[in-house]
Design a protein around this motif. Structure first.
Motif, PDB file in Angstrom:
ATOM      1  N   ILE A 127       1.077  -1.048   0.080  1.00  0.00           N
ATOM      2  CA  ILE A 127       0.176   0.171  -0.015  1.00  0.00           C
ATOM      3  C   ILE A 127       0.845   1.022   0.044  1.00  0.00           C
ATOM      4  O   ILE A 127       0.831   2.249  -0.866  1.00  0.00           O
ATOM      5  N   ALA A 128       1.888   1.285   0.813  1.00  0.00           N
ATOM      6  CA  ALA A 128       2.597   2.542   1.196  1.00  0.00           C
ATOM      7  C   ALA A 128       3.454   2.815  -0.206  1.00  0.00           C
ATOM      8  O   ALA A 128       3.801   3.881  -0.356  1.00  0.00           O
ATOM      9  N   CYS A 129       3.932   1.692  -0.807  1.00  0.00           N
ATOM     10  CA  CYS A 129       5.174   1.729  -1.838  1.00  0.00           C
ATOM     11  C   CYS A 129       4.407   1.882  -3.151  1.00  0.00           C
ATOM     12  O   CYS A 129       5.075   1.357  -4.272  1.00  0.00           O
ATOM     13  N   LYS A 130       3.138   2.020  -3.212  1.00  0.00           N
ATOM     14  CA  LYS A 130       2.583   1.862  -4.735  1.00  0.00           C
ATOM     15  C   LYS A 130       3.079   2.859  -5.559  1.00  0.00           C
ATOM     16  O   LYS A 130       3.342   3.880  -5.119  1.00  0.00           O
ATOM     17  N   LYS A 131       3.017   2.767  -6.687  1.00  0.00           N
ATOM     18  CA  LYS A 131       3.667   3.742  -7.774  1.00  0.00           C
ATOM     19  C   LYS A 131       2.598   4.775  -8.189  1.00  0.00           C
ATOM     20  O   LYS A 131       1.439   4.544  -8.306  1.00  0.00           O
ATOM     21  N   ILE A 132       3.008   5.856  -8.071  1.00  0.00           N
ATOM     22  CA  ILE A 132       2.609   7.125  -8.665  1.00  0.00           C
ATOM     23  C   ILE A 132       3.497   7.621  -9.720  1.00  0.00           C
ATOM     24  O   ILE A 132       4.659   8.061  -9.535  1.00  0.00           O
ATOM     25  N   ASN A 133       2.887   7.667 -10.748  1.00  0.00           N
ATOM     26  CA  ASN A 133       3.638   8.286 -12.179  1.00  0.00           C
ATOM     27  C   ASN A 133       4.963   7.295 -12.283  1.00  0.00           C
ATOM     28  O   ASN A 133       6.017   7.803 -12.483  1.00  0.00           O
ATOM     29  N   ASP A 134       4.678   6.127 -12.263  1.00  0.00           N
ATOM     30  CA  ASP A 134       5.608   4.988 -12.413  1.00  0.00           C
ATOM     31  C   ASP A 134       6.905   4.902 -11.404  1.00  0.00           C
ATOM     32  O   ASP A 134       7.969   4.626 -11.545  1.00  0.00           O
ATOM     33  N   LYS A 135       6.565   5.729 -10.216  1.00  0.00           N
ATOM     34  CA  LYS A 135       7.634   5.822  -9.195  1.00  0.00           C
ATOM     35  C   LYS A 135       6.813   5.431  -7.705  1.00  0.00           C
ATOM     36  O   LYS A 135       5.788   5.827  -7.439  1.00  0.00           O
ATOM     37  N   PRO A 136       7.634   4.597  -6.906  1.00  0.00           N
ATOM     38  CA  PRO A 136       6.997   4.313  -5.804  1.00  0.00           C
ATOM     39  C   PRO A 136       6.792   5.510  -4.796  1.00  0.00           C
ATOM     40  O   PRO A 136       7.748   6.528  -5.012  1.00  0.00           O
ATOM     41  N   ARG A 137       5.700   5.498  -4.081  1.00  0.00           N
ATOM     42  CA  ARG A 137       5.513   6.937  -3.283  1.00  0.00           C
ATOM     43  C   ARG A 137       6.726   7.161  -2.247  1.00  0.00           C
ATOM     44  O   ARG A 137       7.039   8.286  -1.987  1.00  0.00           O
ATOM     45  N   ILE A 138       7.114   6.104  -1.686  1.00  0.00           N
ATOM     46  CA  ILE A 138       8.446   5.847  -0.605  1.00  0.00           C
ATOM     47  C   ILE A 138       9.038   4.631  -0.848  1.00  0.00           C
ATOM     48  O   ILE A 138       8.309   3.685  -1.420  1.00  0.00           O
ATOM     49  N   SER A 139      10.219   4.551  -0.107  1.00  0.00           N
ATOM     50  CA  SER A 139      10.996   3.198  -0.524  1.00  0.00           C
ATOM     51  C   SER A 139      10.498   2.401   0.636  1.00  0.00           C
ATOM     52  O   SER A 139       9.778   2.801   1.829  1.00  0.00           O
ATOM     53  N   GLN A 140      10.900   1.094   0.599  1.00  0.00           N
ATOM     54  CA  GLN A 140      10.464   0.131   1.598  1.00  0.00           C
ATOM     55  C   GLN A 140      11.405   0.511   2.937  1.00  0.00           C
ATOM     56  O   GLN A 140      10.563   0.371   4.125  1.00  0.00           O
ATOM     57  N   ARG A 141      12.595   1.056   2.848  1.00  0.00           N
ATOM     58  CA  ARG A 141      13.199   1.510   4.077  1.00  0.00           C
ATOM     59  C   ARG A 141      12.340   2.699   4.653  1.00  0.00           C
ATOM     60  O   ARG A 141      12.335   2.670   5.979  1.00  0.00           O
ATOM     61  N   GLN A 142      11.769   3.713   4.138  1.00  0.00           N
ATOM     62  CA  GLN A 142      11.256   4.824   4.594  1.00  0.00           C
ATOM     63  C   GLN A 142       9.905   4.128   5.313  1.00  0.00           C
ATOM     64  O   GLN A 142       9.496   4.604   6.286  1.00  0.00           O
ATOM     65  N   PHE A 143       9.358   3.110   4.479  1.00  0.00           N
ATOM     66  CA  PHE A 143       7.934   2.727   5.312  1.00  0.00           C
ATOM     67  C   PHE A 143       8.341   2.073   6.575  1.00  0.00           C
ATOM     68  O   PHE A 143       7.546   2.004   7.598  1.00  0.00           O
ATOM     69  N   LYS A 144       9.537   1.210   6.534  1.00  0.00           N
ATOM     70  CA  LYS A 144       9.552   0.522   7.915  1.00  0.00           C
ATOM     71  C   LYS A 144      10.222   1.448   8.954  1.00  0.00           C
ATOM     72  O   LYS A 144       9.911   1.070  10.068  1.00  0.00           O
ATOM     73  N   THR A 145      10.704   2.592   8.552  1.00  0.00           N
ATOM     74  CA  THR A 145      11.142   3.591   9.531  1.00  0.00           C
ATOM     75  C   THR A 145       9.760   3.962  10.220  1.00  0.00           C
ATOM     76  O   THR A 145       9.759   4.152  11.307  1.00  0.00           O
TER      77      THR A 145
END
Length: 450
Positions: free
Chosen positions: A411-429
């Motif tokens: 959910i958090a890293c879904k792509k917007i304009n072909d780019k993830p909204r945030i990285s996996q590291r950012q979400f885990k933080t």
């Protein structure tokens, strides 16, 4: 058939390989950005004194920067020139030999300063003797040339800089004391002065005597150490939001081994090579009366601009954006430093910033970026819902009341304009914010009611 090729083993390549295999650091200093003669010095001090390679590698950056001073600038493009001053903070526990590593690396600068002080003392005696016989002597009182300054007021810093146009490095064993003194001498906020000094913009100060001092082209760097337990003091009194923290290059290695005493001696040849290279760099900068503008080679500039243009545009945490912007500017400074030391080691004149310097500078960007994030995560206060960024609120709203790590990442890293909204590291933080999320089982979380 031709002669068979004979392959020789390079000691530094072996050192690098051995270090990578035996040390599982999550973010090691990229020592390979230096010419091998400098890498040799770092490994020698690391192996014989057990100093952290991070401490050695980062401090050598400051040594080179100090040796260059205001003599060289990068001409990025018309109207945009970048100097090579750095603000470096060595972080560690008591007993990690932070100060010893600093002193080891700065030895060539200390030697130069000792020579300058001896020369100053001799001229001062001559001046005072002349003054005794002729109070109207035409001799001018000698001024002490310096590279480093440790104990000073803001006025004294500017005064010494006015006597040393090529610049100064603030060299402080415990930077926490430097921070504490920010509002000791004036109420206007010394942090703002350092923001200007970092940028190299014109600075002036009005003295109590009525005489004003003005430095049109300042060059002030900072190098010193601090303990992990006092890191939060760096972010107090607005310094986490006014850009001050973002200008600090934190050197924060993974937990170090306890240092053991030994009788191993440093190879004098290696030390002499290091002293000679830094000394040559100093002498070259002295000969450069006016700053020399160094352009970036075209392919290297394209590589740099392409890299910058493709950096992330959206950040989960506002401090990530602030760190990113300042460190991008640092990349140019790193490149100047790396180009200078490579050319000096190879006994060639510096003409352009080349591709290897840009690529090495980008490696340093990633090293210092990771350390900056590590420091911020320790110093920031967790935010409540009304202080979250728009992106944080959006992701929080999108998440169900309970979710697994995998579901949250999707959910958090879904792509917007072909780019993830945030990285996996950012979400885990983000998941570590105990005011927003509660871990209810292994790999499973629930949102908290705010």
């Amino acid at each position: 058939m031709g002669e068979p090729k004979i392959y020789s083993l390079d000691n530094i390549d072996l050192e690098n390989d051995f270090f990578q295999l035996t040390n599982k650091y999550s973010n090691p200093f990229p020592i390979s950005v230096y010419p091998k003669v400098i890498q040799e010095v770092a490994y020698e001090a690391h192996n014989k004194f057990q100093f952290s390679l991070d401490y050695l590698g980062a401090t050598i950056l400051a040594v080179i920067s100090s040796a260059i001073g205001n003599s060289l600038k990068v001409e990025v493009k018309n109207g945009w020139n970048e100097k090579g001053n750095l603000f470096i903070v060595i972080v560690g526990r008591p007993g990690d030999s932070k100060s010893h590593a600093l002193n080891f690396c700065f030895k060539p600068i200390h030697i130069k300063e000792n020579l300058l002080f001896s020369e100053y003392s001799k001229l001062l005696v001559e001046y005072e003797d002349e003054l005794k016989t002729d109070v109207k002597t035409n001799l001018r009182k000698p001024l002490l040339s310096k590279y480093l300054i440790s104990d000073f007021t803001p006025e004294a810093l500017i005064l010494h800089h006015s006597n040393n146009k090529r610049g100064l490095y603030i060299y402080v064993d415990e930077l926490n004391g430097w921070i504490k003194n920010f509002n000791r001498y004036n109420s206007s906020g010394e942090a703002e002065t350092y923001l200007s000094l970092w940028s190299g913009t014109t600075i002036s100060i009005d003295r109590a005597s009525g005489k004003s001092l003005r430095i049109e082209d300042p060059f002030i760097g900072v190098i010193g150490s601090t303990q992990i337990s006092v890191l939060k003091s760096f972010a107090k009194e607005g310094r986490s939001s006014n850009g001050f923290m973002d200008r600090l290059l934190f050197v924060y290695p993974d937990t170090q081994k306890t240092l053991k005493w030994n009788i191993n001696k440093v190879d004098e040849r290696i030390l002499e090579n290091y002293f000679s290279i830094i000394s040559n760099l100093i002498e070259t900068s002295i000969d450069q009366e006016e700053p020399l503008l160094i352009s970036i080679e075209e392919s290297a500039k394209k590589h740099l601009f392409d890299w910058q243009n493709n950096r992330p545009e959206d950040y989960l945490f506002e401090y990530e954006r602030s760190i990113e912007i300042k460190l991008q500017q640092y990349v140019i400074r790193f490149a100047l430093i790396l180009q200078s030391i490579h050319d000096t080691a190879n006994e060639t004149s510096i003409n352009k910033i080349e591709m290897f310097a840009i690529k090495g500078a980008i490696k340093l960007f990633h090293y210092f970026y990771n350390n900056a994030i590590k420091v911020r995560q320790e110093t920031i206060k967790k935010a409540y819902l009304d202080t979250l960024t728009i992106l944080q609120k959006t992701i929080l709203k999108d998440l169900p009341d309970t979710f697994t790590t995998a579901e949250g990442l999707k959910i958090a890293c879904k792509k917007i304009n072909d780019k993830p909204r945030i990285s996996q590291r950012q979400f885990k933080t983000y998941l570590t914010d105990i005011k927003l999320f509660k871990k209810i089982a292994h790999g499973k979380y629930e949102k908290l009611n705010l």
